[in-house]
Structure formats: structure tokens, C-alpha cells
Write an enzyme that holds these catalytic residues in place. Structure first.
Site, PDB file in Angstrom:
ATOM      1  CD  GLU A 508       3.264 -19.963  35.532  1.00  0.00           C
ATOM      2  OE1 GLU A 508       3.863 -18.878  35.689  1.00  0.00           O
ATOM      3  OE2 GLU A 508       3.471 -20.958  36.229  1.00  0.00           O
ATOM      4  CB  CYS A 509      -0.038 -16.046  28.692  1.00  0.00           C
ATOM      5  SG  CYS A 509       1.073 -16.984  27.608  1.00  0.00           S
ATOM      6  CB  CYS A 586       6.085  17.443  40.894  1.00  0.00           C
ATOM      7  SG  CYS A 586       4.598  18.399  41.249  1.00  0.00           S
ATOM      8  CE1 TYR A 614       2.738  -7.594  34.895  1.00  0.00           C
ATOM      9  CE2 TYR A 614       2.352  -8.095  32.579  1.00  0.00           C
ATOM     10  CZ  TYR A 614       2.668  -8.516  33.857  1.00  0.00           C
ATOM     11  OH  TYR A 614       2.906  -9.845  34.104  1.00  0.00           O
TER      12      TYR A 614
END
Length: 640
Positions: A508-509, A586, A614
Site C-alpha cells: 500500500e504505497c 503569522c 502529503y
């Protein structure tokens, strides 16, 4: 044998099918309104173009069978075969005595009298193929009787209508449907009868070929034509971005009035990379895409048919896959799915559930019982280790993931005794971003040993062992990728030591598949120094691309110089010095990179590489409510 259903009543189209190189054209007289004269001309067109004319007849009409054979058909496809008697009736109509009782005349099959009738009768039976389509649940109970019918040559699965018959309409990936098709194939193997599959995505084709199947029906001409037409008209209208690149996208953004801030994803390059990854895997190994790495529906659609399926960890990801890859196999996990998410997975026909707790097993059992189905389960276990060093560890230490080994006896007991559950194997995902093929292979060897020990200890047999993902990207050195070829070579040797009854070893890459397909580009809004250190402030930051902050690394980037600059306005820069590349938030934690640069000016564009995984998906998009970045997808013609 490669066949295509042809439903359009057109002799010219049949000739095109032959010219394209198919072996068989299945002329559809079940679902299409085609006149006898047109059907005969379509058969003639098939003969001219060198493709075998088979006809899918309406139900089991012996009279229709006789007429299409007399017109020249060489195969009879019988839909909705539910019993041995259905096949016997067609065989009787399709073959002359002693194999049947086909009526004889002096029409075109004997050259209107030029061929001796006795000669024709002696050779005709061997030239006719009888094909039974198994599309109904009631056929499954007598499948061994059906496939052993004398005179039956080939069995064709019909997963679409079978799904309706099994109470899960049009969900051809539902476990019930997949098991039904598997049962049909197994019966054919037992009887020594040819089996034909209808692969809905390329991964299906590869899977059946690996199991020795050589007969395929590759769809229908109408759907293929519409997809081709859609692609063509999109190109003509300028909608296709097949020939664009990241550089083109960034150049167009520089020319626009707003500051540059975008993600660019190359879907053609993505598919090419993943195809090479999948092709290198040894037999028994299958690659699933972990949708969490990049859940955009265009990325999912681009990988549909390349990977074996998709791993989802939420109801939202399940919905994305359902929209973008509706026929794909789905694995569903996650640390703590809700009852509603489990119900949605069952309704969607999830192939297997990865369960991480005893309570999770009880929740899934209740949902499966309510849906009157059986869910295949893999138990995710948090192993004791030890494991190689990696960026993130999910096992070998206290984490919220998986079942502690001490609790495994109770989990195995629940998975094998609770209603609605079937224990199919184990799931072992222990780390993320491993960069060493040797240590990854050693970890898989450890998985082998512990699972074999569990099988002996608990008296179970694993059909599937899911080894998770965890194969990494070296962001500090993108020129030194994980050596996938060496890993797969070692994996092939390691598989020889795995038990034969482990029919699937699943990966499951996520990051390893998609990271390099994307870049994140942001314009430098200002450059300044404080306390002797240089800072470049971007239109963008960790609210778009959180990965560098999350992993606390300096993300690799390059600079795209932009010469245009407003006259009379100062243009600060950094020359031959280290610069900290920051965002517009900020917080002092809004840092993406720290590295030396030759020259970086306000107005230049910083391009972060390997940003396809990601990035946007894990970022806090609306902190300070800055505008979202553009998200551009190039190479979209590579999608299905």
C-alpha cells in the site's frame, strides 16, 4: 482470444473491429435491435475483415440459433445460462448429429449448393463454438453441472448482471460478485473448460493472465468509441493539457497579474512511473495506492487500472474512489472508522477491511450482519519489532495503531467466530519512508516469521498478508531514489520462502508512487535580513505545503528567475548566502526550507520538487484565510 461486443448494427463498424486486430466480434442480438438482413451483412463483414463472427442470441431460442449459424456465425454466446438444460438446448440446435440435431439446408454455409453437404456436415461441428454466459445467482448452485455439459466450449463471466442477481446491483467489485466470478473460474478449471473474463480495468487483465486465463472480452464498441470521441473533441477545443509541463504552467502563472502560487501535477509522468513500479513486482504481489498521500480525484482516476486498487482510511476517501474509479478494488482501514463509515464500505463492496481493535471487529460484525454480507478482514498488528530506522514509526513502540501482540488471541478468536466476518490474513504496516531496500526486505522476512508463527499458534491460514507501504523518498537527495529494481529482485527470492497458501502479498504505497509527480511553486514577495540572517517570504507556505514543517526538513527547491519588476520599486535579494524560505503566516514555524542560494530576488519563483504527496492534503488550508493555490493537472489524456 480477444473479443469485443458489437452492439451497433453496422457492417462497416464490424470491419473496423477486424482491422483493429480483435480475434472475435460478438454481434449483440440480445441488447441491440438489429434486423436479420443487417445481422447477416455484419457476419459477412466479419468474414471479410478476418474476425470471427459470434452472435449473442436472445436467451436460448433454438430457432434463432439455427438462423444465425446458417447466416455464417461461427460462435453462439448464450446469455443467462441458469442450468445444464439451457446449454444442452443450444448445443442441440448448434450441431449436427450425432452431437446435436441442427437442421440442414443448402444456403450460404454450403455455397448455395457448391459444397457437398456430407463434407459440410463432417466439418461444421468442429467449427462452431458454444459459449455460456453465467450471469445469475441461481447458476452458481449448479455451476459444476453447467460447465461439464457435453458440447460446451467456453464459459464467459457476466459480473454486471450477476451483481444485480446477488442483490448488489452494478457493484462489480463487491466481494459477493468477485467470489461468484472466482467460483465460476474454479469450476471451469476443475472441468477443463475455457474461461473468458471481462476485465474492467487493466489490472484485472493482468490478474487473470497471471492465473492462466487467455480468453478475454474487452468491452463494447460504443463505450470505447465515446471515450475516443471525447478525447478528440477535448484536444480540438484546447482542453487537453497533454503536452504541457510544470515549466509551462509556471510560465503562464508568471505572466498572470496575481502572485504565483500553485501546485502542478504531471499525471502522464505519474502513470508511467507507477506502471514501471507495478511491472517490476514479482508474482503474488499486488500494489495498492494509499489515497491519503494525495486524494485528488484526478490522481485517483489516473492510477485506476494501473494499480491493483486503492487503500482508503475514511468515508471521504471511499467516496473519492467511488467517483473517480468506480470499478476499482478497495481496501478500507484507518485507526477508528465510525459505524457509518463501515456501513458505507460494505455498501460500496470494499474488498477487505483492515481492523485495528477488538471493538472494531465487533462494530464491523454488526454492520456486516445488518447488511446480510460477510466482510473479509485483515488484522492490523502492532508488532514488537525491532524495525529499521525511518522517518515515522507506527509499530515497535507505543502508538495508536494496530492491535498489540498481547491482545492478538482475543482478536483472532473474534475474527473467526463473530457473524459476518471472515479472517483473510494479517496487515503489518510498521514504518514510513524507509530508504533502504535491504532493511525493508529484512523487515518483510520478519513479517514472514511472525505470521507463520501465528498460523501455527492459532490454527488459521492467511490468504493475504498486507505489508503496508513505508517505501520512502530521500528529500535530502532526490538524485538517490529507493532502488526499486534491487528491492524487487530480492523480493522475488524472499517470496520463495513464503508459504504457498499466501496467495497475495499486498503493498500500500502512497508517497513512493506520487511524490515526484508534483511541484509546489510560490512567488517571493519579499526578501529581508533580521539579526544577520536572510529570509525569503513567499505567497504561500505551510498552510498549502505542510510536509517540510511536519517532518522538520529543508525541502529541496530550485529558483525560477523572473526579470520583470516594477520600475522605481526596490528589489531586495540574497546573493551567495543561506536563506530561510518562509511563508506568509503569522508564526515562526511557517518554514519550508533553509539552504544556500546563488541568487534569489523578490519576484522570483521558488519551486519545491517532489511535492506530489502529503502536501496540499495534509495542510491547514484556511489558517489566516489566505487564497488557496491553483492546482493544475497536466498530462490528463493519460487518464482513462
Amino acid at each position: 482470444m480477444e473479443a469485443l461486443f458489437v452492439a451497433t448494427p453496422s457492417p462497416a463498424l464490424v470491419e473496423m473491429v477486424g482491422a483493429a486486430g480483435y480475434d472475435v466480434a460478438i454481434l449483440d442480438a440480445e441488447h441491440a435491435l438489429v434486423s436479420p438482413d443487417t445481422l447477416q451483412e455484419m457476419i459477412r463483414a466479419a468474414e471479410v475483415s478476418g474476425v470471427a463472427p459470434w452472435v449473442r442470441v436472445p436467451e436460448h431460442d433454438p430457432g434463432f440459433v439455427l438462423r444465425v449459424l446458417d447466416a455464417g456465425a461461427t460462435g453462439i454466446v448464450v446469455p443467462h445460462v441458469r442450468s445444464r438444460a439451457d446449454v444442452e438446448e443450444v448445443v442441440r440446435a448448434a450441431r449436427y448429429a450425432p452431437d446435436g440435431m441442427r437442421s440442414l439446408n443448402s444456403g450460404r454455409m454450403v455455397g448455395y449448393g457448391r459444397t457437398d453437404l456430407a463434407t459440410h456436415v463432417a466439418t461444421a461441428n468442429a467449427g462452431i463454438t458454444v459459449i455460456a454466459m453465467i450471469e445469475d445467482a441461481e447458476a452458481l448452485a449448479v455451476i459444476d453441472e453447467i460447465v461439464t455439459t457435453p458440447g460446451l466450449d467456453l464459459v464467459l463471466e457476466g459480473a454486471a448482471d450477476m451483481s444485480q442477481s446477488l442483490g448488489v446491483p452494478w457493484r462489480t467489485r463487491h466481494p459477493r460478485v468477485r467470489r461468484a466470478v472466482e467460483d465460476v473460474h474454479a469450476a471451469c478449471v476443475r472441468a477443463g473448460v475455457r474461461f473468458a473474463a471481462i476485465p474492467r480495468v487493466p489490472a484485472d487483465h493482468h490478474r487473470w493472465r497471471a492465473r492462466g486465463v487467455t480468453d478475454f472480452v474487452l468491452g463494447e464498441e460504443r463505450s470505447l468509441a465515446v471515450r475516443a470521441f471525447r478525447t478528440h473533441v477535448s484536444d480540438l477545443r484546447g482542453y487537453s493539457t497533454r503536452d504541457r509541463s510544470h515549466e509551462d504552467v509556471i510560465a503562464a502563472a508568471v505572466a498572470a497579474p496575481e502572485p504565483v502560487c500553485l501546485f502542478s501535477y504531471d499525471l502522464a509522468a505519474l502513470r508511467e512511473h507507477v506502471q514501471s513500479v507495478v511491472a517490476a513486482l514479482p508474482d503474488r504481489c499486488r500494489m495498492f495506492y494509499a489515497v491519503k498521500a494525495n486524494s485528488d480525484e484526478r490522481v485517483v482516476a489516473a492510477l485506476d487500472g494501473v494499480v491493483a486498487g486503492f487503500e482508503v482510511a475514511s468515508g471521504g476517501e471511499l467516496a473519492v474512489v467511488g467517483d473517480a474509479a468506480p470499478d476499482a478494488a478497495v481496501l478500507m482501514g484507518g485507526p477508528v472508522p465510525t459505524d457509518d463509515e463501515l456501513a458505507a464500505g460494505l455498501a460500496a463492496g470494499v474488498t477487505r477491511f483492515h481492523v485495528e481493535s477488538l471493538l472494531g471487529l465487533h462494530r464491523l460484525s454488526a454492520a456486516a450482519t445488518e447488511h446480510d454480507t460477510t466482510a473479509d478482514v485483515l488484522l492490523r498488528v502492532n508488532l514488537a519489532g525491532p524495525f529499521p530506522a525511518a522517518t515515522l514509526a507506527m509499530a515497535g513502540r507505543p502508538t495508536q495503531f494496530g492491535i498489540d501482540e498481547a491482545d492478538l488471541p482475543a482478536a483472532v478468536d473474534a475474527a473467526t467466530t463473530l457473524p459476518g466476518l471472515r479472517l483473510a490474513g494479517f496487515h503489518l504496516h510498521s514504518l514510513s519512508n524507509n530508504l533502504s531496500p535491504a532493511t525493508h526486505l529484512a523487515m518483510l522476512g520478519h513479517y514472514r516469521d511472525v505470521v507463520r508463527g501465528w498460523e501455527e499458534r492459532f490454527g488459521v491460514r492467511a490468504e493475504v498478508v498486507d505489508v503496508g507501504g513505508g517505501i520512502g523518498i530521500d528529500y535530502a537527495d532526490l538524485d538517490a531514489p529507493f532502488d526499486w529494481a534491487a528491492f524487487c529482485a530480492g523480493l522475488a527470492d524472499l517470496l520463495d520462502t513464503f508459504p504457498a497458501h499466501w496467495r497475495e502479498i499486498d503493498f500500500e504505497c502512497g508517497r513512493f508512487l506520487v511524490a515526484r509527480c508534483g511541484v509546489y511553486a510560490a512567488e517571493v514577495l519579499d526578501v529581508k535580513r533580521t539579526h544577520g540572517h536572510a529570509y525569503a517570504l513567499l505567497r504561500g507556505g505551510t498552510h498549502h505545503f505542510r510536509l517540510p514543517s511536519s517532518w522538520q526538513h529543508s525541502h529541496p527547491f530550485h529558483v525560477v528567475p523572473v526579470d520583470a519588476w516594477p520600475e522605481g520599486r526596490p528589489r531586495p535579494e540574497v546573493v551567495d548566502d543561506e536563506v530561510t524560505v518562509c511563508g506568509e503566516l503569522c508564526t515562526p514555524k511557517d518554514v519550508l526550507a533553509r539552504a544556500p542560494v546563488t541568487r534569489l530576488r523578490a519576484g522570483d519563483v521558488v519551486v519545491f520538487e517532489a511535492a506530489g504527496a502529503y502536501g496540499w492534503d495534509i495542510s491547514h488550508h484556511d489558517f489566516l484565510r489566505h487564497p488557496h493555490p491553483q492546482r493544475v493537472f497536466v498530462g490528463q489524456r493519460a487518464c482513462r
